[in-house]
Design an enzyme around this catalytic site. Structure first.
Site, PDB file in Angstrom:
ATOM      1  N   ASP A 106       0.863  -1.177   0.000  1.00  0.00           N
ATOM      2  CA  ASP A 106       0.000   0.000   0.000  1.00  0.00           C
ATOM      3  C   ASP A 106       0.899   1.226   0.000  1.00  0.00           C
ATOM      4  O   ASP A 106       1.842   1.318   0.796  1.00  0.00           O
ATOM      5  CB  ASP A 106      -0.864  -0.017   1.266  1.00  0.00           C
ATOM      6  CG  ASP A 106      -2.289   0.391   0.998  1.00  0.00           C
ATOM      7  OD1 ASP A 106      -2.461   1.507   0.479  1.00  0.00           O
ATOM      8  OD2 ASP A 106      -3.201  -0.386   1.306  1.00  0.00           O
ATOM      9  N   ASP A 214      -3.161   4.698  -2.259  1.00  0.00           N
ATOM     10  CA  ASP A 214      -4.236   5.249  -1.436  1.00  0.00           C
ATOM     11  C   ASP A 214      -4.663   6.636  -1.933  1.00  0.00           C
ATOM     12  O   ASP A 214      -3.819   7.512  -2.116  1.00  0.00           O
ATOM     13  CB  ASP A 214      -3.686   5.360  -0.012  1.00  0.00           C
ATOM     14  CG  ASP A 214      -4.744   5.629   1.022  1.00  0.00           C
ATOM     15  OD1 ASP A 214      -5.520   4.721   1.325  1.00  0.00           O
ATOM     16  OD2 ASP A 214      -4.787   6.762   1.540  1.00  0.00           O
ATOM     17  N   GLU A 272      -6.416   4.008  -5.908  1.00  0.00           N
ATOM     18  CA  GLU A 272      -7.726   4.187  -5.254  1.00  0.00           C
ATOM     19  C   GLU A 272      -8.204   5.606  -5.549  1.00  0.00           C
ATOM     20  O   GLU A 272      -7.491   6.570  -5.292  1.00  0.00           O
ATOM     21  CB  GLU A 272      -7.591   3.987  -3.745  1.00  0.00           C
ATOM     22  CG  GLU A 272      -8.952   3.990  -3.060  1.00  0.00           C
ATOM     23  CD  GLU A 272      -8.928   4.464  -1.613  1.00  0.00           C
ATOM     24  OE1 GLU A 272      -9.843   4.123  -0.863  1.00  0.00           O
ATOM     25  OE2 GLU A 272      -7.987   5.206  -1.232  1.00  0.00           O
ATOM     26  N   HIS A 344     -11.277  -3.202   3.036  1.00  0.00           N
ATOM     27  CA  HIS A 344     -11.262  -2.864   4.464  1.00  0.00           C
ATOM     28  C   HIS A 344     -12.081  -1.622   4.805  1.00  0.00           C
ATOM     29  O   HIS A 344     -12.196  -1.275   5.977  1.00  0.00           O
ATOM     30  CB  HIS A 344      -9.812  -2.667   4.905  1.00  0.00           C
ATOM     31  CG  HIS A 344      -9.176  -1.482   4.235  1.00  0.00           C
ATOM     32  ND1 HIS A 344      -8.907  -1.456   2.875  1.00  0.00           N
ATOM     33  CD2 HIS A 344      -8.795  -0.281   4.715  1.00  0.00           C
ATOM     34  CE1 HIS A 344      -8.374  -0.286   2.567  1.00  0.00           C
ATOM     35  NE2 HIS A 344      -8.305   0.452   3.658  1.00  0.00           N
ATOM     36  N   ASP A 345     -12.608  -0.928   3.800  1.00  0.00           N
ATOM     37  CA  ASP A 345     -13.405   0.279   4.039  1.00  0.00           C
ATOM     38  C   ASP A 345     -14.895   0.040   3.797  1.00  0.00           C
ATOM     39  O   ASP A 345     -15.694   0.970   3.936  1.00  0.00           O
ATOM     40  CB  ASP A 345     -12.966   1.407   3.089  1.00  0.00           C
ATOM     41  CG  ASP A 345     -11.565   1.906   3.385  1.00  0.00           C
ATOM     42  OD1 ASP A 345     -11.139   1.831   4.554  1.00  0.00           O
ATOM     43  OD2 ASP A 345     -10.894   2.374   2.440  1.00  0.00           O
TER      44      ASP A 345
END
Ligand code: NOJ
Length: 571
Positions: A106, A214, A272, A344-345
């Site tokens: 990430d 991210d 993302e 995970h969100d």
């Protein structure tokens, strides 16, 4: 077994790959401190190899104060002791490569932690080398810095409250789109960009195969930082000023030139991108001039929100088909989609889009079938392959996520909303639904830890767990394994054109994938009522289904999915 590794490919291998996301804190704890760690991942690589996934995306394991569970990084080139050491990561990379898989890290470079040395220095003075590496602004003219209303603009943070924090030592505010412990980096500064690119190269030298980036579309902000339209929270929405900023393509092109172009091999880069439109996504992923392999778009996971994240909106099968179908057309054969229901969100898809009570197995597998056979690269989030569900949270004390806790605080204490009402929103949409420990066994703490887990295990671990499913041919896990194998066996899954059929049907999600060799047709009944498929498929045979009796009539049972194939005569 083929060894993989950086620099060994010239083709975009990520087109035929399935990616598995690990949220390390909740995956597997090897040392009993209640938090998942890198050795825990190494211990469970068999689970992933058997599932057949090609790539692991590791959510952040870098040094961090964990205000946002590692998405607040204080040292990009070291591992947080709670997760292990750099040599554990080296071992993980070697083990993953030895099994023919790859690993991406990430990359969180829209912001750092406020405890990163760059920020610690920057907040102290306007005359240190990193003083301009963050987004500093004076108070609004005519106001007193630090007083309410003196913020440089009206933007709200994604984690509630203002997006600005006053620092007396500099007599200035810094911007934080997320928590106040996540100051935004100033990408206008070339030295900052060079430092980020060096750090990326350092990780590629260590053997990683790419990055998940991210909120990477947020890195360029309109430098005038204008006020945004007021939201129900009383703050302005800054998104139009940074979701597709004026220099974002320039920065990503520079990253491409500085970091990836000088190296042999092909890397997976997935950006993302909240609020990205299909046209913008194509500009990022176009095979001739795009800068990234693919992007994570948010449209389909925002369908059940009414403008703002927590405001509910009912979602229909037609809504989902319209959205995902439009993305398939927009990426066409030049761009590339990433395909996901979970991460995970996001709350768990089987609870959100499926029926996690009566048709738990059927809906988990129907949703998976639809997603995996679209054109693009599918992502599996840990536990999705077991059909893990949302969590029956009791009280606010069951939550850990900063976004959820801040929202509760702002709504209950700031705006006087009833606690039960806010809890109902959290149960539906909180990110913590995805973050309870991975369910390995029916034992205490689901076999995740022999200590006390950092957040409670979902009570349904007693029957939803890897142990129960790995050797059961009729499990959710087995269905995921078959879907992943299908992608590896049938080129049409990777290369075939996509065409939605029965687009106006309110229950059926149906589409075709066509290549010169074969045609795949997918019918999925995304409802708990039986439905009749209106058209026959002459010459097609059943390749995969999620009911086990091989029925091939024209009636689909609740959440039944069928995949048919017709091969052209030459193959
Ligand atoms: C997106 C990440 O996926 C999320 O978990 C995080 O809180 C924000 N970016 C801020 O880094």
């Amino acid at each position: 077994m083929t060894e993989t590794g950086p620099g060994t490919d010239v083709e975009p291998w990520w087109k035929s790959a399935v990616v598995y996301q690990i949220y390390p804190r909740s995956f597997a704890d090897s040392n009993g401190d209640g938090v998942g760690d890198i050795r825990g991942i190494i211990d469970h690589l068999d689970h992933l190899e058997e599932l057949g996934v090609d790539v692991i995306w590791l959510s952040p394991v870098f040094r961090s104060p964990h205000d946002d569970n590692g998405y607040d990084i204080s040292d990009y080139q070291d591992i947080d002791p709670v997760f292990g050491t750099l040599s554990d990561v080296d071992e993980l990379i070697a083990d993953v490569h030895g099994r023919g898989m790859r690993l991406i890290m990430d990359l969180v470079v829209n912001h750092t932690s406020d405890e990163h040395p760059w920020f610690v220095a920057s907040r102290q003075s306007r005359s240190v080398p990193t003083s301009d590496w963050y987004i500093w602004r004076d108070a609004r003219p005519g106001t007193v810095g630090g007083q309410p209303g003196a913020e440089p603009n009206n933007w709200g943070s994604f984690f509630s409250g203002s997006a600005w924090e006053w620092v007396p030592a500099r007599e200035q505010y810094y911007l934080h789109l997320f928590s106040k412990k996540q100051p935004d980096l100033n990408w206008e500064n070339p030295d900052l960009r060079a430092a980020v690119f060096d750090m990326m190269s350092w990780w590629l030298d260590r053997g990683v195969d790419g990055f998940r980036m991210d909120v990477i579309n947020f890195i360029s902000k309109d430098p005038s930082l204008p006020d945004g339209e007021l939201m129900s929270t009383g703050y302005g929405d800054g998104t139009p000023s940074f979701s597709y900023g004026p220099r974002v393509h320039e920065y990503l092109a520079e990253m491409q030139a500085e970091v990836f172009a000088p190296r042999p091999g092909v890397y997976l880069t997935v950006g993302e991108m909240p609020a990205v439109t299909p046209e913008q996504a194509l500009a990022f992923t176009d095979e001739t001039y795009g800068q990234l392999s693919m992007v994570f778009q948010f449209e389909h996971v925002d369908l059940d929100s009414d403008g703002e994240k927590w405001a509910p909106r009912p979602v229909t099968v037609l809504d989902v088909k319209e959205s995902l179908g439009r993305w398939q057309s927009a990426m066409g054969s030049r761009g590339w989609n990433s395909l996901y229901w979970n991460n995970h969100d996001q709350p768990r898809a089987v609870s959100r889009f499926g029926d996690d009570r009566t048709y738990w197995y059927e809906s988990a597998t129907a949703l998976a079938t639809v997603l995996h056979l679209h054109r693009g690269t599918p992502y599996v989030y840990q536990g999705e392959e077991l059909g893990m569900t949302n969590v029956p949270f009791d009280t606010i004390d069951d939550f850990r996520d900063i976004e959820s806790l801040n929202y509760y605080d702002a709504e209950v204490h700031g705006r006087g909303r009833a606690p039960d009402d806010v809890l109902a929103s959290l149960r539906r949409k909180s990110r913590d639904n995805a973050r309870t420990p991975m369910q390995w066994t029916a034992d205490e703490h689901a076999g995740f830890t022999h200590g006390t887990p950092w957040m409670p295990v979902n009570p349904n671990a007693r029957h939803i767990n890897a142990d129960a499913q790995r050797h059961d041919d009729r499990s959710v896990y087995a269905h995921y394994r078959r879907l992943i194998a299908l992608r590896h066996q049938e080129p049409v899954v990777v290369d075939g054109d996509f065409e939605m059929i029965l687009a106006r049907h309110p229950q059926l999600y149906a589409f075709r994938r066509t290549s010169p060799e074969s045609q795949l047709t997918v019918y999925a009944n995304l409802s708990s009522q039986p439905v009749t498929v209106p058209s026959a498929e002459p010459g097609a045979t059943l390749l995969l289904g999620n009911y086990h009796d091989g029925a091939d009539g024209s009636d689909l049972r609740p959440w039944e999915a069928r995949v048919l194939i017709r091969r052209t005569s030459s193959t």
